[in-house]
Design a protein around this motif. Structure first.
Motif, PDB file in Angstrom:
ATOM      1  N   ALA A 131       0.874  -1.181   0.000  1.00 17.30           N
ATOM      2  CA  ALA A 131       0.000   0.000   0.000  1.00 17.30           C
ATOM      3  C   ALA A 131       0.904   1.221   0.000  1.00 17.30           C
ATOM      4  O   ALA A 131       1.171   1.822   1.037  1.00 17.30           O
ATOM      5  N   MET A 132       1.394   1.577  -1.159  1.00 15.55           N
ATOM      6  CA  MET A 132       2.368   2.660  -1.267  1.00 15.55           C
ATOM      7  C   MET A 132       1.732   3.990  -0.836  1.00 15.55           C
ATOM      8  O   MET A 132       0.632   4.323  -1.276  1.00 15.55           O
ATOM      9  N   PRO A 133       2.392   4.746   0.028  1.00  6.96           N
ATOM     10  CA  PRO A 133       1.824   5.994   0.540  1.00  6.96           C
ATOM     11  C   PRO A 133       1.948   7.135  -0.464  1.00  6.96           C
ATOM     12  O   PRO A 133       2.553   8.175  -0.197  1.00  6.96           O
ATOM     13  N   GLU A 137      -3.939  12.442  -7.994  1.00  8.68           N
ATOM     14  CA  GLU A 137      -5.347  12.834  -8.022  1.00  8.68           C
ATOM     15  C   GLU A 137      -6.178  11.767  -7.284  1.00  8.68           C
ATOM     16  O   GLU A 137      -5.905  11.466  -6.133  1.00  8.68           O
ATOM     17  N   GLU A 138      -7.180  11.159  -7.934  1.00  8.54           N
ATOM     18  CA  GLU A 138      -8.050  10.227  -7.200  1.00  8.54           C
ATOM     19  C   GLU A 138      -7.438   8.837  -7.026  1.00  8.54           C
ATOM     20  O   GLU A 138      -8.012   7.986  -6.331  1.00  8.54           O
ATOM     21  N   LEU A 139      -6.297   8.582  -7.633  1.00  8.94           N
ATOM     22  CA  LEU A 139      -5.656   7.271  -7.517  1.00  8.94           C
ATOM     23  C   LEU A 139      -4.625   7.300  -6.408  1.00  8.94           C
ATOM     24  O   LEU A 139      -3.646   8.060  -6.478  1.00  8.94           O
ATOM     25  N   GLY A 140      -4.820   6.452  -5.391  1.00  8.44           N
ATOM     26  CA  GLY A 140      -3.894   6.450  -4.268  1.00  8.44           C
ATOM     27  C   GLY A 140      -3.634   5.065  -3.722  1.00  8.44           C
ATOM     28  O   GLY A 140      -4.354   4.111  -4.009  1.00  8.44           O
ATOM     29  N   PRO A 169       0.228   8.316 -18.124  1.00  6.83           N
ATOM     30  CA  PRO A 169       1.583   8.792 -18.400  1.00  6.83           C
ATOM     31  C   PRO A 169       2.217   9.546 -17.237  1.00  6.83           C
ATOM     32  O   PRO A 169       3.443   9.504 -17.069  1.00  6.83           O
ATOM     33  N   GLN A 170       1.402  10.224 -16.412  1.00  7.19           N
ATOM     34  CA  GLN A 170       1.968  10.896 -15.244  1.00  7.19           C
ATOM     35  C   GLN A 170       2.592   9.891 -14.288  1.00  7.19           C
ATOM     36  O   GLN A 170       3.710  10.088 -13.777  1.00  7.19           O
ATOM     37  N   ILE A 171       1.872   8.809 -14.034  1.00  7.40           N
ATOM     38  CA  ILE A 171       2.363   7.787 -13.099  1.00  7.40           C
ATOM     39  C   ILE A 171       3.514   7.013 -13.721  1.00  7.40           C
ATOM     40  O   ILE A 171       4.524   6.735 -13.057  1.00  7.40           O
ATOM     41  N   GLU A 172       3.384   6.661 -15.001  1.00 10.60           N
ATOM     42  CA  GLU A 172       4.450   5.908 -15.682  1.00 10.60           C
ATOM     43  C   GLU A 172       5.803   6.599 -15.539  1.00 10.60           C
ATOM     44  O   GLU A 172       6.822   5.939 -15.308  1.00 10.60           O
ATOM     45  N   HIS A 173       5.810   7.925 -15.662  1.00  9.16           N
ATOM     46  CA  HIS A 173       7.071   8.681 -15.686  1.00  9.16           C
ATOM     47  C   HIS A 173       7.419   9.310 -14.341  1.00  9.16           C
ATOM     48  O   HIS A 173       8.382  10.072 -14.271  1.00  9.16           O
ATOM     49  N   ASP A 174       6.681   8.994 -13.284  1.00 11.83           N
ATOM     50  CA  ASP A 174       7.008   9.561 -11.977  1.00 11.83           C
ATOM     51  C   ASP A 174       8.392   9.079 -11.539  1.00 11.83           C
ATOM     52  O   ASP A 174       8.729   7.901 -11.694  1.00 11.83           O
ATOM     53  N   PRO A 175       9.222   9.967 -10.982  1.00 11.43           N
ATOM     54  CA  PRO A 175      10.576   9.580 -10.569  1.00 11.43           C
ATOM     55  C   PRO A 175      10.637   8.455  -9.541  1.00 11.43           C
ATOM     56  O   PRO A 175      11.698   7.835  -9.370  1.00 11.43           O
ATOM     57  N   VAL A 176       9.527   8.163  -8.853  1.00 13.05           N
ATOM     58  CA  VAL A 176       9.545   7.069  -7.884  1.00 13.05           C
ATOM     59  C   VAL A 176       9.746   5.731  -8.595  1.00 13.05           C
ATOM     60  O   VAL A 176      10.162   4.751  -7.963  1.00 13.05           O
ATOM     61  N   PHE A 177       9.500   5.686  -9.917  1.00 12.70           N
ATOM     62  CA  PHE A 177       9.685   4.471 -10.705  1.00 12.70           C
ATOM     63  C   PHE A 177      10.861   4.685 -11.661  1.00 12.70           C
ATOM     64  O   PHE A 177      10.672   5.172 -12.781  1.00 12.70           O
ATOM     65  N   PRO A 178      12.076   4.367 -11.254  1.00 11.92           N
ATOM     66  CA  PRO A 178      13.254   4.689 -12.071  1.00 11.92           C
ATOM     67  C   PRO A 178      13.281   3.986 -13.424  1.00 11.92           C
ATOM     68  O   PRO A 178      13.958   4.467 -14.339  1.00 11.92           O
ATOM     69  N   GLU A 179      12.569   2.870 -13.566  1.00 16.26           N
ATOM     70  CA  GLU A 179      12.493   2.193 -14.866  1.00 16.26           C
ATOM     71  C   GLU A 179      11.104   2.366 -15.476  1.00 16.26           C
ATOM     72  O   GLU A 179      10.690   1.598 -16.339  1.00 16.26           O
TER      73      GLU A 179
END
Length: 269
Positions: A131-133, A137-140, A169-179
């Protein structure tokens, strides 16, 4: 040089398959893969699949997304390749070894074991992958799973109501996911039954994602939302995912050969 290809799909997730197991092909680059995948000026596909000889398995499967990036795994492509190969096989992929068992109109694929630790996803820093903190937006509070490639899974009341074309695309490229990451939004719609939409890393919205179905089923099973076998309904159709007693993921579903053809290599090089 004219190159033969096979156009295939798994639940509408489509592929151009090149077979270099018995004939030598020119080197595939990301730019060539992107040009072949282009739906207006190329052959058109979500992924380009390259089959090559392997020293450790029956053969090797390489996967290039429509943006030209090479990735580790593709469950729908694995079923298509099983249908094309026509007999059980062990296959080397960048995400690990998988096993294919073709059946009438499709295949069962042993996708290996799921990985849940943050370093295996991978994430940029340590956190609880159950359950990643985090929220967009509405996805958590997604769950993160690696099933040969990285996935973030969000459970929502109505998967169809999420603006995945914007948030994906916002989530795909978020820095928390380095790959980068594949983004899954899922709803429980019945006993051992999930509805799923996927934004695929490097491909965008597709009609089906086999690894996404596997990752989402694993997340739902870990959270106690479904049992050890579940049907996952995607826009293109259904997959059955089982988490067996050996901790391995078994994916069963259809695949289809659409047509065969050839192309001139220099037109894409």
């Amino acid at each position: 040089m004219r190159i033969p290809f096979t156009k295939m799909h798994g639940l509408g997730n489509d592929f151009v398959v090149l077979d270099a197991r018995t004939q030598e092909l020119p080197r595939i680059s990301g730019s060539i893969a992107k040009a072949i995948a282009d739906r207006r000026q190329g052959i058109g596909c979500d992924q380009l699949i390259l089959l090559e000889p392997s020293e450790s398995c029956d053969f090797r499967m390489r996967i290039f997304n429509a943006d030209g990036g090479e990735v580790e795994a593709c469950g729908n492509a694995a079923r298509a390749v099983a249908l094309l190969h026509g007999e059980p096989a062990r296959v080397e992929t960048a995400g690990g070894q998988i096993a294919l068992s073709p059946a009438d109109g499709g295949a069962t694929v042993d996708m290996g074991t799921p990985r849940f630790d943050w370093e295996a996803i991978p994430l940029a820093y340590a956190m609880d992958t159950a359950a990643m903190p985090l929220a967009w937006e509405e996805l958590g509070n997604p769950m993160a799973v690696n099933v040969g490639n990285p996935h973030a899974i969000f459970f929502v009341d109505d998967a169809d109501a999420v603006d995945l074309a914007t948030l994906g695309p916002q989530i795909e490229h978020d820095p928390v996911f380095p790959e980068r990451v594949n983004v899954n939004v899922a709803s429980v719609v019945g006993e051992d039954h999930l509805k799923l939409r996927v934004w695929e890393r490097g491909a965008g919205l597709t009609r089906a994602c086999g690894t996404g179905a596997c990752a989402t089923a694993m997340a739902a099973m870990k959270r106690g939302l479904v049992g050890r076998t579940a049907t996952v309904t995607l826009p293109g159709g259904d997959l059955v995912i089982e988490w067996d007693t050996d901790n391995r993921i078994q994916m069963t579903g259809p695949a289809t050969e659409a047509f065969r053809g050839t192309f001139e290599w220099d037109e894409f090089a």
